[in-house]
Design a protein around this motif. Structure first.
Motif, PDB file in Angstrom:
ATOM      1  N   ARG A  77       0.812  -1.220   0.000  1.00  0.00           N
ATOM      2  CA  ARG A  77       0.000   0.000   0.000  1.00  0.00           C
ATOM      3  C   ARG A  77       0.845   1.271   0.000  1.00  0.00           C
ATOM      4  NH1 ARG A  77      -4.514   0.575   4.305  1.00  0.00           N
ATOM      5  NH2 ARG A  77      -4.479   2.659   3.405  1.00  0.00           N
ATOM      6  N   THR A  78       2.131   1.135   0.303  1.00  0.00           N
ATOM      7  CA  THR A  78       2.986   2.329   0.368  1.00  0.00           C
ATOM      8  C   THR A  78       3.607   2.662  -0.985  1.00  0.00           C
ATOM      9  OG1 THR A  78       4.971   1.075   0.878  1.00  0.00           O
ATOM     10  CG2 THR A  78       3.619   1.765   2.739  1.00  0.00           C
ATOM     11  N   VAL A  79       3.576   1.697  -1.925  1.00  0.00           N
ATOM     12  CA  VAL A  79       4.330   1.889  -3.166  1.00  0.00           C
ATOM     13  C   VAL A  79       3.814   3.086  -3.961  1.00  0.00           C
ATOM     14  CG1 VAL A  79       4.938   0.859  -5.372  1.00  0.00           C
ATOM     15  CG2 VAL A  79       5.017  -0.512  -3.294  1.00  0.00           C
ATOM     16  N   GLN A  80       2.489   3.127  -4.157  1.00  0.00           N
ATOM     17  CA  GLN A  80       1.912   4.194  -4.966  1.00  0.00           C
ATOM     18  C   GLN A  80       2.200   5.592  -4.363  1.00  0.00           C
ATOM     19  OE1 GLN A  80       0.800   4.433  -7.930  1.00  0.00           O
ATOM     20  NE2 GLN A  80       0.303   6.594  -7.639  1.00  0.00           N
ATOM     21  N   PRO A  81       1.918   5.809  -3.063  1.00  0.00           N
ATOM     22  CA  PRO A  81       2.230   7.127  -2.474  1.00  0.00           C
ATOM     23  C   PRO A  81       3.717   7.462  -2.529  1.00  0.00           C
ATOM     24  CG  PRO A  81       0.812   5.873  -1.012  1.00  0.00           C
ATOM     25  CD  PRO A  81       1.213   4.950  -2.102  1.00  0.00           C
ATOM     26  N   MET A  82       4.564   6.433  -2.376  1.00  0.00           N
ATOM     27  CA  MET A  82       6.006   6.683  -2.425  1.00  0.00           C
ATOM     28  C   MET A  82       6.401   7.161  -3.814  1.00  0.00           C
ATOM     29  SD  MET A  82       8.446   6.553  -0.271  1.00  0.00           S
ATOM     30  CE  MET A  82       9.993   7.335  -0.569  1.00  0.00           C
ATOM     31  N   LEU A  83       5.818   6.539  -4.848  1.00  0.00           N
ATOM     32  CA  LEU A  83       6.095   6.967  -6.219  1.00  0.00           C
ATOM     33  C   LEU A  83       5.663   8.411  -6.421  1.00  0.00           C
ATOM     34  CD1 LEU A  83       5.285   4.060  -8.686  1.00  0.00           C
ATOM     35  CD2 LEU A  83       7.404   5.372  -8.440  1.00  0.00           C
ATOM     36  N   GLU A  84       4.492   8.744  -5.860  1.00  0.00           N
ATOM     37  CA  GLU A  84       4.019  10.120  -6.005  1.00  0.00           C
ATOM     38  C   GLU A  84       4.999  11.092  -5.346  1.00  0.00           C
ATOM     39  OE1 GLU A  84      -0.202  12.389  -5.725  1.00  0.00           O
ATOM     40  OE2 GLU A  84       0.477  11.472  -3.871  1.00  0.00           O
ATOM     41  N   THR A  85       5.500  10.692  -4.194  1.00  0.00           N
ATOM     42  CA  THR A  85       6.487  11.516  -3.502  1.00  0.00           C
ATOM     43  C   THR A  85       7.720  11.751  -4.366  1.00  0.00           C
ATOM     44  OG1 THR A  85       5.829  10.947  -1.264  1.00  0.00           O
ATOM     45  CG2 THR A  85       8.145  11.430  -1.607  1.00  0.00           C
ATOM     46  N   ILE A 222       7.315  14.272   3.894  1.00  0.00           N
ATOM     47  CA  ILE A 222       6.512  14.741   5.017  1.00  0.00           C
ATOM     48  C   ILE A 222       5.460  15.770   4.613  1.00  0.00           C
ATOM     49  CG2 ILE A 222       8.168  14.249   6.838  1.00  0.00           C
ATOM     50  CD1 ILE A 222       9.066  17.161   6.573  1.00  0.00           C
ATOM     51  N   LEU A 223       5.495  16.197   3.324  1.00  0.00           N
ATOM     52  CA  LEU A 223       4.543  17.224   2.898  1.00  0.00           C
ATOM     53  C   LEU A 223       3.101  16.780   3.139  1.00  0.00           C
ATOM     54  CD1 LEU A 223       5.958  18.613  -0.452  1.00  0.00           C
ATOM     55  CD2 LEU A 223       5.631  19.825   1.687  1.00  0.00           C
ATOM     56  N   GLY A 229      -0.052  15.865  -0.344  1.00  0.00           N
ATOM     57  CA  GLY A 229       0.216  14.723  -1.212  1.00  0.00           C
ATOM     58  C   GLY A 229       1.440  13.903  -0.829  1.00  0.00           C
ATOM     59  N   GLY A 230       1.537  12.706  -1.460  1.00  0.00           N
ATOM     60  CA  GLY A 230       2.698  11.861  -1.255  1.00  0.00           C
ATOM     61  C   GLY A 230       2.562  10.946  -0.051  1.00  0.00           C
ATOM     62  N   ILE A 231       3.666  10.297   0.302  1.00  0.00           N
ATOM     63  CA  ILE A 231       3.641   9.272   1.340  1.00  0.00           C
ATOM     64  C   ILE A 231       3.357   9.869   2.720  1.00  0.00           C
ATOM     65  CG2 ILE A 231       6.112   9.327   1.844  1.00  0.00           C
ATOM     66  CD1 ILE A 231       5.283   6.001   1.533  1.00  0.00           C
ATOM     67  N   GLY A 232       3.620  11.142   2.890  1.00  0.00           N
ATOM     68  CA  GLY A 232       3.400  11.785   4.183  1.00  0.00           C
ATOM     69  C   GLY A 232       1.945  11.701   4.627  1.00  0.00           C
ATOM     70  N   ARG A 233       1.041  11.729   3.639  1.00  0.00           N
ATOM     71  CA  ARG A 233      -0.372  11.665   4.009  1.00  0.00           C
ATOM     72  C   ARG A 233      -0.685  10.312   4.650  1.00  0.00           C
ATOM     73  NH1 ARG A 233      -4.910  12.606  -0.483  1.00  0.00           N
ATOM     74  NH2 ARG A 233      -3.319  14.012  -1.288  1.00  0.00           N
ATOM     75  N   TYR A 244       1.532   1.589  14.582  1.00  0.00           N
ATOM     76  CA  TYR A 244       2.975   1.825  14.573  1.00  0.00           C
ATOM     77  C   TYR A 244       3.737   0.861  13.687  1.00  0.00           C
ATOM     78  CZ  TYR A 244       2.175   5.223  18.225  1.00  0.00           C
ATOM     79  OH  TYR A 244       1.744   6.312  18.911  1.00  0.00           O
ATOM     80  N   GLY A 245       3.209  -0.350  13.493  1.00  0.00           N
ATOM     81  CA  GLY A 245       3.866  -1.299  12.596  1.00  0.00           C
ATOM     82  C   GLY A 245       3.885  -0.760  11.169  1.00  0.00           C
ATOM     83  N   ASP A 246       2.768  -0.147  10.755  1.00  0.00           N
ATOM     84  CA  ASP A 246       2.691   0.428   9.407  1.00  0.00           C
ATOM     85  C   ASP A 246       3.612   1.649   9.307  1.00  0.00           C
ATOM     86  OD1 ASP A 246       0.775  -1.447   9.312  1.00  0.00           O
ATOM     87  OD2 ASP A 246      -0.934  -0.078   9.095  1.00  0.00           O
ATOM     88  N   VAL A 247       3.570   2.490  10.377  1.00  0.00           N
ATOM     89  CA  VAL A 247       4.422   3.679  10.403  1.00  0.00           C
ATOM     90  C   VAL A 247       5.886   3.280  10.238  1.00  0.00           C
ATOM     91  CG1 VAL A 247       5.309   5.498  11.911  1.00  0.00           C
ATOM     92  CG2 VAL A 247       2.846   5.052  11.786  1.00  0.00           C
ATOM     93  N   SER A 248       6.243   2.221  10.914  1.00  0.00           N
ATOM     94  CA  SER A 248       7.630   1.758  10.870  1.00  0.00           C
ATOM     95  C   SER A 248       8.048   1.400   9.446  1.00  0.00           C
ATOM     96  CB  SER A 248       7.755   0.558  11.804  1.00  0.00           C
ATOM     97  OG  SER A 248       8.966  -0.073  11.610  1.00  0.00           O
TER      98      SER A 248
END
Lengths: 273, 273, 277
Positions: A77-85, A222-223, A229-233, A244-248
């Motif tokens: 689930r993090t891949v798409q937001p990370m790409l946007e970042t 962190i934006l 937008g991006g992974i910060g959201r 916290y597991g996901d945050v990690s």
């Protein structure tokens, strides 16, 4: 041993030691006073509350141990937001790079002898630079709405400030003998900038553009916290759910990406030098 | 070859111009008087050396001719133009007719020889071409033939910074020649070169003077170079002309008068071979 | 001299129509530029941005600019100055903490000071800290110390160690070795080398970096305020949420003026330190 060190003092005329201690004492006491003032909550200072650490230690330790157990299942689930970042970081740096060229040449003395326009550009850039990156993002989100666009704009504003300041200062401090020759040959300032000054100083630009890209990856992560937008959201959302597991997983991912970008840009920089 | 007849023909390219200074004084903003009431006439097609120690004002003198240093009082005339008082486009236009070479070569080191040479064509560029930095076929032709003249055509794509000192000075001469100038100024052109290269560059200047029929004004601090390559010599000391006459006849006493001290071995470069 | 003679004969022979020699191939450079260009195009095209919104931007900038700066709400200035001082305090204490920790660690991480294993471990630590954004360190810390300015100061202190430590060991390593060798030659040990050779020579640069850290922290403390650490950033976030634009404008003026003033004072001090007065 002690006898030999004591003797010369008696035999030689030692010039009086310069009195530096009053000055030094003044500086030290000024610093101490400033520091004390920053610790007074009554006037806005920080309340140094070591007790809070002690009280919340158990609670904090539980959270920290949760952070140390990444929930790898969350990774897809993090891949798409990370790409946007990364996209925001790269596109923002590119737009800023394009904008920085004319502004930098306007802000440096050798490429703009006109003191009026030069100081005007510098003043504007300095004011823009004094607004922190996330503050830009907060204001822009309020202005144009949640999404990648305010994030992108914040990155561009932030990058332009950095690149223009650092490169124009570097141009100022370098020697530019070709300028005199071109002037002696009847060239206009524009001709000089376009065909000589820009290519001659391109390495300075490239260096700072890469630096801006590195910073962008870090900032764009962190934006999203302020809605840009991006992974910060995602990071903010998971924090809100105490997941916290996901945050990690997200933090580790940011760490890896930042380190990779930094290593890549170091290699590029060495090749450009 | 009087002033008036040459001045009329002056508008045609590549014909020599006379230079005239009338009561010229230059005082820098910091109060240094670099030139004091200098008056002299250099006929079209003459090759003249200006000799003096550093600080004698010879760099200021040569820069007053093309307006790189504005004069405080007096007038400077080259060909049909009065340089003192000109500025902006008119000054650039006049500078286009005056080639200049420098002690430090003043090339853009990261840029290839070709584009460094094209700098000499800047003054001729029209508004649009000047804006875009695109040379015409004629510009290319003139620049390349100038490079050919100094024997640097095979280095046309080499970065100027990777050439030897002598080669760089040749490129700088080609840059000045591609202006198709009427006057050639040279500010200590051989001071950064080893003796054989220095002689080669001086011969090059001599050849330009005779073959292209250009007025050449060259600053030197070495007495033997002045004697060997120029017919007329002007001695400057503390901003005043202290000698003006045939270079070959200048005696040791004359040089001591110019230098304001006894002759030392370093005042001579040494023989050609 | 032969080249001059050669050149002379060539001139007279072939003046008209000198051909431009072929330009050397720059295929690698062209390829690299093309790749960057394509990646940039793809990234721009797939970025989830309504580019059409940009058309409204000039109007929005004008409208919000008027709302914020036409008549800033100065009645809340005392509160703003109070919060600004809180941010400055966070920045200062964070800088002190950062410097106090990173100077000894950075020195140990320099070549020729600490043992190799320690050097590598410390440099790895610095690199990892550098990679983590300050805000994330603050978010993690606030689970321990709560949403307070103290958390902000701690976060700034820890986050800065990465860069500050790197600057410290780089400073030590660029010092010329003469003084250190002299102390070693006189029989000095590791402590003596640090105390009498490295410390005095590096002190001005390290002090200057410490002030620079304070300048960086001034900006960062406002950012940490946005995520709840208190200070001017929190106040700014609140009033932006309330859409009280006249107050936001006033706060922005306070932030910009303070940041530029701190930059100016600290920059002047740094110059004086480096000039050795």
């Amino acid at each position: 041993m002690s006898g030999t060190t004591a003797e010369p003092a008696a035999r030689f005329e030692v010039p009086p030691r310069p009195r530096t201690w009053p000055r030094r004492a003044l500086i030290v006491s000024a610093l101490a006073a400033f520091t004390v003032a920053t610790c007074l909550p009554a006037i806005g200072g920080v309340e140094i509350d070591l007790g809070a650490i002690a009280r919340n230690w158990r609670h904090g330790a539980a959270n920290l141990s949760a952070l140390l157990q990444p929930n790898w299942a969350f990774f897809p689930r993090t891949v798409q937001p990370m790409l946007e970042t990364l996209q925001m970081a790269f596109v923002g740096a590119a737009i800023a790079a394009a904008l920085s060229v004319p502004l930098t040449l306007w802000a440096a003395r050798p490429t703009n002898p006109n003191i009026l326009t030069r100081s005007a550009v510098r003043a504007v850039v300095n004011v823009f630079r004094a607004v922190p990156d996330l503050v830009w993002a907060t204001i822009l989100v309020a202005m144009v709405g949640v999404g990648a666009l305010p994030g992108l704009l914040a990155l561009v504003l932030f990058n332009v400030g950095i690149v223009v300041k650092l490169v124009s200062e570097a141009i100022d401090s370098a020697e530019h003998p070709y300028l005199e020759a071109a002037r002696a040959g009847g060239a206009t300032q524009h001709q000089i900038n376009r065909t000589l000054a820009l290519p001659q100083n391109l390495p300075l630009f490239l260096n700072q553009w890469l630096y801006a890209l590195e910073l962008n990856v870090r900032i764009s992560a962190i934006l999203g916290i302020v809605g840009a937008g991006g992974i910060g959201r995602l990071l903010d959302e998971r924090f809100g759910f105490f997941a916290y597991g996901d945050v990690s997983v997200i933090i580790l991912e940011i760490l890896v990406v930042v380190l990779v970008i930094e290593a890549a840009s170091n290699i590029l920089r060495r090749r450009l030098a | 070859m009087t002033l008036d007849t040459r001045a009329e023909a002056g508008a045609a390219p590549a014909s020599a111009w006379p230079i005239r200074l009338d009561g010229v004084s230059v005082t820098y903003p910091n109060g240094t008087a670099a030139l004091r009431d200098v008056s002299l006439t250099i006929d079209a097609g003459e090759m003249v050396s200006v000799v003096g120690l550093s600080g004698s004002g010879k760099s200021t003198l040569i820069r007053a001719v093309n307006g790189l240093v504005p004069v405080t009082s007096g007038t400077v005339t080259v060909g049909p133009y009065t340089v003192s008082g000109l500025s902006g486009r008119r000054l650039r236009q006049v500078r286009g007719h005056i080639g200049m070479i420098f002690q430090g070569f003043n090339l853009a080191t990261r840029i290839d020889v070709y584009r460094n040479t094209l700098v000499g064509r800047f003054a001729q560029a029209g508004a649009l071409r000047g804006l875009l930095g695109v040379p015409t076929a004629h510009d290319r032709e003139v620049a390349l033939s100038a490079l050919h003249t100094v024997g640097m055509l095979d280095k046309v794509w080499t970065r100027a910074g990777s050439l030897s000192g002598g080669q760089q000075q040749r490129v700088a001469i080609a840059r000045a020649l591609s202006q198709e100038p009427s006057i050639m100024l040279a500010d200590e052109p051989v001071a950064s070169l080893d003796p054989p290269t220095a002689h080669a560059v001086m011969s090059e200047l001599e050849r330009i003077n005779t073959e292209r029929y250009l007025t050449v004004l060259v600053n030197l601090h070495l007495m033997d170079l002045a004697r060997q390559y120029t017919r007329r010599m002007i001695g400057l000391r503390a901003g005043e002309v202290v000698y003006d006459g045939p270079a070959a006849e200048a005696t040791e006493a004359d040089f001591e008068q110019i230098y304001g001290r006894r002759i030392r071995p370093q005042d001579r470069l040494g023989d050609r071979t | 001299m032969s080249s001059t003679v050669e050149a002379r004969t060539r001139t007279t022979a072939t003046r008209p129509g000198v051909a431009l020699p072929p330009r050397p191939s720059r295929r690698g450079q062209t390829a690299a530029t093309a790749v960057v260009g394509v990646v940039l195009l793809v990234a721009t095209a797939t970025l989830d941005v309504e580019w059409a919104d940009l058309r409204d931007l000039p109007a929005a900038v004008r409208d919000y600019g008027t709302l914020m700066f036409a008549d800033p709400d100065w009645s809340r200035l005392p509160r703003a100055l109070f919060e600004m001082w809180r941010s400055i305090s966070m920045a200062w204490l964070g800088a002190m903490l950062c410097v106090v920790v990173s100077i000894p660690l950075g020195m140990l991480a320099a070549h020729g000071v600490g043992p190799a294993w320690l050097r590598l471990a410390l440099r790895g630590l610095f690199a990892v800290i550098r990679a983590v954004p300050e805000v994330i360190i603050a978010l993690v810390l606030l689970t321990v110390t709560g949403l307070t300015p103290f958390t902000g100061a701690l976060a700034l202190g820890i986050a800065g160690i990465g860069t500050q430590g790197k600057w410290t060991y780089e400073t030590i390593e660029t010092l010329r070795d003469g003084a250190a060798d002299a102390v070693r030659a006189a029989g000095g040990g590791r402590t003596a080398v640090i105390r009498w050779a490295l410390w005095p020579a590096a002190l001005p640069t390290l002090l200057s970096f410490a002030l620079y850290r304070f300048e960086i922290n001034i900006r960062m403390s406002a950012v940490l305020g946005l995520v709840g650490a208190g200070g001017i950033g929190s106040m700014l976030a609140n009033y932006t949420n309330y859409r009280a634009w006249d107050t936001v404008g006033m706060l922005l003026i306070v932030v910009v003026a303070t940041t530029m003033a701190v930059d100016a004072v600290s920059g002047a001090l740094r110059r004086r330190i480096m000039e050795g007065t």
